[in-house]
Design an enzyme around this catalytic site. Structure first.
Site, PDB file in Angstrom:
ATOM      1  N   HIS A  16       0.842  -1.204   0.000  1.00 50.71           N
ATOM      2  CA  HIS A  16       0.000   0.000   0.000  1.00 50.71           C
ATOM      3  C   HIS A  16       0.872   1.247   0.000  1.00 50.71           C
ATOM      4  O   HIS A  16       1.814   1.361   0.787  1.00 50.71           O
ATOM      5  CB  HIS A  16      -0.924   0.013   1.220  1.00 50.71           C
ATOM      6  CG  HIS A  16      -1.872   1.182   1.240  1.00 50.71           C
ATOM      7  ND1 HIS A  16      -2.992   1.236   0.428  1.00 50.71           N
ATOM      8  CD2 HIS A  16      -1.867   2.342   1.944  1.00 50.71           C
ATOM      9  CE1 HIS A  16      -3.635   2.375   0.642  1.00 50.71           C
ATOM     10  NE2 HIS A  16      -2.967   3.061   1.558  1.00 50.71           N
ATOM     11  N   SER A  17       0.563   2.198  -0.878  1.00 50.22           N
ATOM     12  CA  SER A  17       1.241   3.485  -0.972  1.00 50.22           C
ATOM     13  C   SER A  17       2.732   3.271  -1.270  1.00 50.22           C
ATOM     14  O   SER A  17       3.079   2.718  -2.313  1.00 50.22           O
ATOM     15  CB  SER A  17       1.012   4.290   0.311  1.00 50.22           C
ATOM     16  OG  SER A  17       1.348   5.647   0.124  1.00 50.22           O
ATOM     17  N   LEU A  18       3.632   3.678  -0.376  1.00 51.37           N
ATOM     18  CA  LEU A  18       5.049   3.378  -0.575  1.00 51.37           C
ATOM     19  C   LEU A  18       5.238   1.881  -0.786  1.00 51.37           C
ATOM     20  O   LEU A  18       6.047   1.450  -1.610  1.00 51.37           O
ATOM     21  CB  LEU A  18       5.869   3.841   0.641  1.00 51.37           C
ATOM     22  CG  LEU A  18       7.329   3.393   0.708  1.00 51.37           C
ATOM     23  CD1 LEU A  18       8.125   3.977  -0.453  1.00 51.37           C
ATOM     24  CD2 LEU A  18       7.965   3.791   2.040  1.00 51.37           C
TER      25      LEU A  18
END
Length: 232
Positions: free
Chosen positions: A74-76
């Site tokens: 998720h995200s990074l």
């Protein structure tokens, strides 16, 4: 099947622990702990994006047994999942059965906000985190927690903001799933740009919620995960 889960900036592997009981018989959740937090809190932060990819790859390789596996980030963590999958391929390992890229624009799409967040003074940095969501303002009123947390997430933002996309001729052949929040203001460009880095069409799942929909709408996320894991 093993499902390796990579956290977002500032996150510990523990954020995925609650998924385990809901995926019994489908996948074994293996949260990937990054250096500098959780049980690895005493380890130094990564010096470069390449270093964290090397570390994540080594963690996954140690637990590969020839059985099918999948990766979620998720995200990074989504960009780490993308680069780690390429790293595994370059080392001769079989591709995961599925990869889930969550809460992040495609790796070649520039960030919408050109501001270098990781270099902001503490107060501006904290304000950005509050606006991003996921961390209540009251959290930063605890000096001890703030002093522990800020260096971790600042380091992670530095990794994300210094990431340099490298175009490759070889694209993913595995099943690819893109999770994103309908109200996530951090996404840049067309979310379907992910199609450009995958050989087969990506599967897109839109969720109500902002950047942290994986928490606010966790049951819907679990259901989408199960659908993806069972489709291989």
């Amino acid at each position: 099947m093993k499902l390796f889960c990579i956290p977002y900036a500032g996150g510990s592997a523990a954020i995925y622990n609650q998924w385990s009981s809901q995926l019994i018989g489908i996948a074994e959740i293996i949260p990937v702990e990054l250096a500098g937090r959780g049980r690895r809190v005493h380890e130094p932060f990564y010096r470069s994006f390449e270093e964290v990819v090397e570390d994540v790859t080594s963690i996954i390789v140690q637990q590969l047994s020839g059985d099918p596996y999948a990766i979620f980030g998720h995200s990074l963590g989504a960009i780490l999942a993308y680069e780690t999958t390429h790293k595994l391929r370059s080392m001769g390992y079989k591709e995961p059965r599925a990869v889930f890229f969550s809460g992040r624009s495609a790796p070649h799409v520039p960030d919408k906000d050109e501001k270098i967040v990781h270099a902001l003074p503490d107060e501006e940095f904290i304000q950005h985190l509050v606006e991003l969501g996921g961390t209540p303002p009251q959290f930063f009123e605890n000096t001890e927690l703030k002093n522990l947390f800020l260096p971790i997430i600042r380091s992670d933002f530095r990794l994300s903001e210094t990431y340099s996309f490298k175009e490759r001729d070889d694209k993913f052949l595995c099943d690819t799933y893109i999770f994103y929040g309908k109200q996530d203001d951090n996404l840049s460009g067309d979310i379907k740009e992910w199609d450009q880095v995958c050989d087969s069409a990506c599967n897109y799942f839109e969720f109500d919620g902002d950047h942290f929909f994986i928490h606010s709408h966790s049951q819907s996320v679990i259901e989408a995960l199960i659908k993806g894991l069972n489709s291989g």
